[in-house]
Motif scaffolding. Structure first.
Motif: not given
Length: 278
Positions: A242-258
C-alpha cells in the motif's frame, strides 16, 4: 440510487453491478493481460479480482474476531480516533465504503440520528450480510446496505454525501486513483473524506518488529481461528504494497481534495488521511 432499506430482506444484488471483488476491486481495463499485484505476487488484474474475492468471502464470518486478535483490540481505538476526525453531525448523510461488518456505520447511525442516513456499502456480499445482520440486531434503522464498487460508486449520485469513509479497504482496490475520484464525485461541496488504513511505521525498530509479527503470527492465527492462513499472509503482503503516507496524501490531492492531511497512529502502523471537497 439503488438501495434497500433495513425493512427489506435483501440488499441490492451483485448482478446489478460490474463484475468485481471485495472492497472495491474491479478491472476497468480492457487488456486482459494487464497485471497488478496481489500481495507480493504479480497477477493479471482479472485474477486479482477473483483472489481477493476469495479472501474476504473466506474470512467474513471470523472477520471481527480476527481483528481483535491481530490488533490486540487496538483497532477499536484507531476507529474511535478516526470517527473523532469526521465531524459527523445530526441529519447528515454518510457513505461507509468497504464497510464490511459495520463498525463505523454503527457509530455513524447514532451520530446522524433519525433525520440522517448512513449507507453501508461493500462489493462482497458475504461481508455485507455480516454487517447487515449485526446492525439490524443493534436496532440501526437509519442504515441502508448497498453492494457497490469503490472504483465507480455507480449506485450513488453526484454530491450525495456529507461524509465518505473507507476503513481498511483502500489497499485492496486495484485502481485507487479511480476510487478516490469517485469518492470526490459523490461528496457534497464542503464534505470530507476519511481514509483509515494500514501504513508505513515511522521507526526502523518498530518496522522490523511489525514485519516479524505480521509474517509469522498472522498466518498462524488465521489458520487456528479462521482455518485460512493464506488469506492472512495476503493481508500482511497487501499492507506492505500500500502507498505510504505522503504518497496517499498526494493521490488524494490529485483526485481534487483540498486541505489534505494525515495522522499517524501507533507509530505509523496505521494512518488516518483526511481531505475536503471544495
Amino acid at each position: 440510487m439503488t438501495e434497500s432499506s433495513l425493512n427489506n430482506d435483501n440488499f441490492s444484488q451483485a448482478s446489478d453491478l460490474p463484475n468485481g471483488t471485495p472492497q472495491g476491486q474491479q478491472n476497468i481495463q480492457t487488456d486482459a493481460e494487464e497485471t497488478t499485484h496481489f500481495g507480493y505476487k504479480t497477477v493479471k488484474k482479472s485474477e486479482k479480482e477473483e483472489k481477493v474475492a476469495e479472501v474476504f468471502t473466506s474470512v467474513a464470518s471470523k472477520y471481527d474476531i480476527m481483528n481483535d486478535l491481530m490488533s490486540f483490540g487496538i483497532h477499536r481505538l484507531w476507529k474511535r480516533y478516526a470517527i473523532s476526525l469526521t465531524g459527523v453531525r445530526s441529519g447528515q448523510h454518510v457513505l461507509d465504503i468497504a464497510g464490511g461488518t459495520g463498525d463505523l456505520s454503527k457509530v455513524f447511525s447514532k451520530e446522524v440520528g433519525r433525520t440522517g442516513k448512513v449507507v453501508l456499502s461493500d462489493i462482497n456480499a458475504a461481508m455485507l450480510e455480516v454487517g447487515r445482520e449485526r446492525l439490524i440486531n443493534a436496532g440501526c434503522n437509519n442504515v441502508d446496505f448497498v453492494l457497490a464498487n469503490a472504483e465507480t460508486l455507480e449506485p450513488f449520485e453526484d454530491n450525495s454525501f456529507d461524509l465518505v469513509t473507507i476503513s481498511f479497504g483502500l489497499r485492496n482496490v486495484t485502481d485507487k486513483d479511480a476510487a478516490l475520484r469517485s469518492m470526490y464525485r459523490v461528496l457534497k461541496p464542503g464534505g470530507r473524506l476519511l481514509v483509515l488504513e494500514f501504513s508505513k511505521p515511522k521507526y526502523a525498530p518498530l518496522s522490523k518488529a511489525y514485519d516479524l509479527y505480521s509474517f509469522s503470527a498472522l498466518p498462524i492465527m488465521g489458520k487456528l481461528v479462521a482455518n485460512d492462513s493464506e488469506s492472512y499472509q495476503y493481508l500482511a503482503e497487501s499492507i506492505r504494497m500500500h502507498p505510504d503516507q505522503n504518497t496517499l496524501k498526494q493521490m488524494m490531492e490529485n483526485a481534487g481534495f483540498s486541505n489534505c492531511d494525515y495522522h499517524n497512529l501507533t507509530g505509523g502502523i496505521v494512518a488516518v488521511h483526511r481531505g475536503f471537497k471544495r
